[in-house]
Design a protein around this motif. Structure first.
Motif, short mmCIF file in Angstrom:
data_model
loop_
_atom_site.label_atom_id
_atom_site.label_comp_id
_atom_site.label_asym_id
_atom_site.label_seq_id
_atom_site.Cartn_x
_atom_site.Cartn_y
_atom_site.Cartn_z
N LEU A 206 45.78 50.55 38.87
CA LEU A 206 45.04 49.45 39.49
C LEU A 206 45.93 48.62 40.42
O LEU A 206 45.60 48.40 41.59
CB LEU A 206 44.45 48.55 38.40
CG LEU A 206 43.63 47.34 38.85
CD1 LEU A 206 42.33 47.80 39.49
CD2 LEU A 206 43.36 46.41 37.67
N ILE A 207 47.10 48.22 39.90
CA ILE A 207 47.96 47.28 40.63
C ILE A 207 48.62 47.91 41.85
O ILE A 207 48.84 47.25 42.87
CB ILE A 207 49.03 46.70 39.66
CG1 ILE A 207 48.35 45.75 38.68
CG2 ILE A 207 50.14 45.98 40.42
CD1 ILE A 207 49.25 45.26 37.58
N ASN B 132 47.32 50.52 43.47
CA ASN B 132 46.29 51.29 44.17
C ASN B 132 46.38 51.05 45.68
O ASN B 132 46.69 49.95 46.13
CB ASN B 132 44.91 50.88 43.66
CG ASN B 132 43.79 51.66 44.31
OD1 ASN B 132 43.30 51.28 45.35
ND2 ASN B 132 43.40 52.76 43.67
N LEU C 77 43.69 48.40 46.52
CA LEU C 77 43.65 47.16 45.73
C LEU C 77 45.00 46.46 45.62
O LEU C 77 45.05 45.28 45.26
CB LEU C 77 43.13 47.47 44.33
CG LEU C 77 41.70 48.01 44.23
CD1 LEU C 77 41.36 48.34 42.78
CD2 LEU C 77 40.71 47.00 44.80
N GLY C 78 46.11 47.19 45.89
CA GLY C 78 47.44 46.64 45.68
C GLY C 78 47.67 45.33 46.42
O GLY C 78 48.09 44.32 45.83
N ILE D 73 45.28 42.35 45.36
CA ILE D 73 45.70 41.80 44.06
C ILE D 73 46.92 40.90 44.24
O ILE D 73 47.02 39.81 43.66
CB ILE D 73 46.00 42.93 43.06
CG1 ILE D 73 44.70 43.61 42.62
CG2 ILE D 73 46.75 42.41 41.84
CD1 ILE D 73 44.90 44.84 41.76
N ALA E 275 45.86 37.73 45.91
CA ALA E 275 45.03 36.97 44.97
C ALA E 275 45.90 36.25 43.94
O ALA E 275 45.63 35.10 43.57
CB ALA E 275 44.04 37.90 44.28
N LEU E 276 46.95 36.93 43.49
CA LEU E 276 47.87 36.30 42.53
C LEU E 276 48.59 35.11 43.17
O LEU E 276 48.80 34.08 42.52
CB LEU E 276 48.90 37.33 42.03
CG LEU E 276 48.36 38.35 41.02
CD1 LEU E 276 49.43 39.40 40.72
CD2 LEU E 276 47.93 37.67 39.73
N TYR F 200 56.06 43.06 37.14
CA TYR F 200 55.20 43.10 38.32
C TYR F 200 56.00 43.05 39.62
O TYR F 200 55.60 43.64 40.64
CB TYR F 200 54.18 41.95 38.30
CG TYR F 200 53.31 41.94 39.53
CD1 TYR F 200 52.30 42.89 39.70
CD2 TYR F 200 53.52 41.01 40.55
CE1 TYR F 200 51.52 42.90 40.83
CE2 TYR F 200 52.75 41.03 41.69
CZ TYR F 200 51.75 41.97 41.83
OH TYR F 200 50.99 41.99 42.98
#
Length: 764
Positions: A390-391, A393, A396-397, A400, A403-404, A480
């Motif tokens: 997911l992270i 992707n 999406l990477g 995300i 967004a963070l 992360y």
């Protein structure tokens, strides 16, 4: 004290013998062992060598050899402790309670838990980040355990002792020049085969090593099988299962350190020096070079000649520098070149690859003999793989990541506003109380308008700083940050940078100074230098009080987070443009491949997050009581006095005259003289901009537009890094030229960007 420092007739007791391999073994065999009394009998006519009496024998030693023997006039310092003390806790910094000092170096791969061991044992509050290169310098701590005082040195994480990266060179230098008594080699037991490669290099150096098989709880959950005692015997190194989340195995590990420190080589069940067989031709090459290397007394005192020969076979530049001045240099290099040629003829590969293959072959054989099997009870990477899908992707990477960032700033504003209002009200009450109860005069004005207004204008943002660092701590410790570097590598490469450059750039959001130091993790000097020069574009936490002050005053609540995000995005965009320009026209050279470990996700403990956040909070408060307090008083004094004494107004004060003098330089941005003075004051530390604004504007309030405010924020974002950052760039680049360049280009760029924004915005 060193044995070489004693005078004729002096008597002392031996504490320990340093040095490597054959030298140390020979000295011990001659009777120079811990606790023995040694007497200086006579010096040679040229004062070297020196005759000593030990164990009833008279022995001659050169001073350079005697320099490797530590002694004390106090017999108690050299006594062997036979009855361990019952110590229930491992205290730190109790230097006077222990009589025996052991110098211990912590060595290991990044992400192996080395710094967690350091913190757990010593109580020191060092950063632990779940990505490569957090520890960029040696940290010292202390622990007292069972009558021994252990000096712990946490060395940078490194995958090997080659000359590939700054960490590797630094660790090598420390192990050679400051030879520790014992090394704790921290190993991630869930990746044991790769981690043991560094262990084999420590074996080559003929050092006393204890291995901590860390994260052993994870291997147990996975169902791994390993006969630790067999592996210890095969490697010639004691190994202790540990987990530094809970402190498991730490007492046993420290007991092994003491045991190894006290034991004599070859007098132990498993502590015996092992030579890895690297193949016929390489071993012949080593033997041929050692004929010459062992003949140099100074060389064999500092180095394991076998390790040095192996480095020469790997064509290690630093090893070649070591032998460059030797009279036997040509013979050594000739033996090296012959061995390299024969290895190529026999194996079809270069000698460096052949050495690596031999080491991994030895590791695989030892693990097989020790019955090593990877279990399948629990896939410890299962969660990591699902999160990475997911992270990291493709689509999406990036959303995300941004967004963070948005969440981080939104929470910083929303949650931080309440304690910020409380602190603000507290300082307002304090100012009113002093104003009402203290007689008029310069002292009262200094306290109210200088100290309280200046320091209060900055300290009020402490809650936001703490919230910001909590977020950064969670992202670092969880792993992360390494993923962020992974998804950003292509962008970094397009900027002319290495993917690892992203880590210092992200760290720059906290503070530019440690971020500049963290560029040591980037192997390429070109990428390292460019990263340093664009780091000032990353908005450090010192700028945050200014952003919050101006944004809160001029923009509606619903737009404040967007304004903040825009500042960070502008900084990132400018860093892209500047780095591309620097890599294309200013700093040229080849980049290195992107190779970086992606560690498994590990949720950080509440204790670790709190400790990190509190440490940063303490640093912030110390700055309030130091540079910010002094700067606020200076700014107040310059605004209170003028050429004729007490100034009737700010405009006629020293600071007013200075502001009026420089005001024409900033007409294109729409700044008034107060803003100009605050920018000049911010050269020392960015927080001073906020405190200066607090002093100069006071209760009068701001009198400029939102457009001017945004242009001012852009100038603060870009211009002159603080003095500490400039000094850090000078230290890391080894040149004042690049430090001056960073100071000059950022200020010019800040003027251009802010002027363009104001002038273009004025048209609408």
């Amino acid at each position: 004290m060193k044995l070489s420092e004693l005078n004729t007739g002096d008597k002392a007791y031996i504490i320990k013998v340093q040095g490597h391999g054959g030298f140390r073994k020979r000295i011990v065999e001659m009777g120079f062992i811990k606790g023995q009394c040694v007497e200086v009998l006579q010096c040679a006519p040229l004062q070297d060598p020196v005759k000593y009496k030990v164990m009833g024998y008279e022995v001659s030693l050169r001073r350079q050899e005697a320099d490797k023997i530590e002694v004390s006039f106090d017999k108690q310092d050299a006594e062997y402790v036979t009855e361990p003390q019952n110590v229930s806790t491992i205290a730190h910094y109790a230097v006077h309670s222990a009589r025996h000092t052991i110098n211990v170096a912590l060595v290991g791969n990044p992400n192996c838990g080395k710094t967690s061991l350091f913190n757990f044992a010593s109580g020191a509050h060092e950063r632990v980040g779940n990505y490569s290169g957090v520890t960029v310098d040696a940290k010292e701590g202390y622990a007292d355990f069972e009558g021994y005082h252990l000096k712990l040195v946490d060395l940078p994480g490194t995958y090997s002792l080659s000359a590939y990266s700054p960490e590797e060179l630094y660790v090598r230098k420390q192990l050679v020049e400051d030879t520790p008594d014992v090394i704790i080699n921290v190993i991630d037991s869930s990746n044991i085969e790769r981690n043991l490669y560094l262990t084999t290099q420590l074996m080559d150096m003929h050092l006393r090593v204890v291995c901590a098989l860390n994260m052993f709880d994870e291997t147990e959950r996975r169902g791994d099988r390993l006969d630790i005692e067999t592996l210890s015997g095969l490697m010639g190194i004691p190994m202790v299962p540990t987990s530094f989340k809970s402190g498991r195995g730490l007492p046993e590990l420290l007991r092994e350190v003491i045991h190894i420190f006290e034991s004599q080589e070859g007098h132990d069940n498993y502590y015996r020096h092992i030579h890895i067989n690297h193949g016929h031709e390489i071993e012949n090459g080593i033997a041929n070079m050692q004929k010459y290397l062992k003949g140099n007394d100074l060389l064999r005192l500092r180095y394991s000649t076998r390790w040095l020969a192996l480095k020469l076979l790997e064509k290690d530049a630093k090893a070649e520098e070591v032998i460059a001045a030797l009279p036997e240099r040509d013979e050594i290099l000739s033996a090296r070149d012959t061995a390299i040629r024969r290895v190529k003829e026999e194996t079809g590969t270069d000698s460096e690859t052949a050495i690596m293959d031999a080491k991994y072959g030895f590791i695989r054989g030892a693990l097989q003999e020790a019955g090593y099997k990877v279990g399948n009870k629990e896939n410890t990477y299962h969660v990591t793989h699902r999160l990475d899908a997911l992270i990291t992707n493709r689509w999406l990477g990036f959303p995300i990541f941004f967004a963070l960032l948005f969440l981080m700033f939104e929470v910083t504003f929303t949650m931080g506003q309440y304690p910020m209002d409380w602190i603000d009200a507290g300082f307002a009450f304090l100012g009113d109380f002093i104003g009402e109860n203290m007689s008029d005069g310069p002292l009262k004005d200094m306290l109210v308008d200088g100290v309280i207004a200046g320091v209060g204008a900055v300290i009020v943002f402490l809650p936001q700083i703490l919230i910001l660092y909590t977020f950064i701590s969670i992202m670092e410790d969880s792993g992360y940050m390494a993923r962020a570097a992974f998804i950003m590598d292509k962008l970094m490469h397009g900027m002319g940078l290495h993917g690892k450059s992203f880590i210092p750039l992200i760290m720059g959001f906290g503070c530019n100074v440690p971020a500049v130091m963290a560029t040591r993790t980037v192997e390429s000097r070109r990428s390292r230098l460019i990263t340093m020069l664009v780091l000032p574009m990353m908005s450090c936490s010192a700028r945050l009080p200014i952003y919050i002050m101006i944004t809160g005053a001029f923009f509606a609540v619903r737009y404040q987070s967007l304004v903040m995000i825009s500042l960070y995005l502008v900084g990132i965009a400018l860093s892209v443009v500047v780095s591309r320009i620097l890599s294309t026209w200013v700093i040229r050279g080849e980049d290195t491949p992107f190779v970086m470990e992606l560690p498994p996700y590990r949720f950080p403990t509440a204790k670790a997050i709190f400790r990190h956040t509190w440490e940063k909070g303490k640093q912030y408060l110390k700055k309030m009581g130091g540079v910010i307090l002094v700067a606020s008083i200076i700014v107040w004094a310059l605004g209170y006095f003028g050429p004729m004494g007490v100034a009737p107004s700010l405009e006629s004060s020293f600071i007013g005259l200075l502001g009026k003098m420089v005001e024409p330089l900033f007409l294109a941005q729409g700044f008034d003289w107060r803003m100009d003075v605050s920018l000049i004051a911010g050269v020392g530390a960015k927080e001073i901009v906020a405190s200066t604004i607090g002093v100069l504007y006071g209760d009068a309030g701001f009198n400029f537009s939102s457009l001017t405010a945004y242009a001012f924020l852009l100038f603060v974002l870009i211009y002159f890094p603080c003095i500490a950052t400039i000094v850090a760039i000078k230290n890391e680049s080894a040149s004042w030229r690049w430090a001056a360049f960073a100071a000059l280009y950022t200020t010019v760029l800040a003027w251009i960007v802010s002027a363009l924004v104001y002038q273009i915005g004025s048209l609408f």
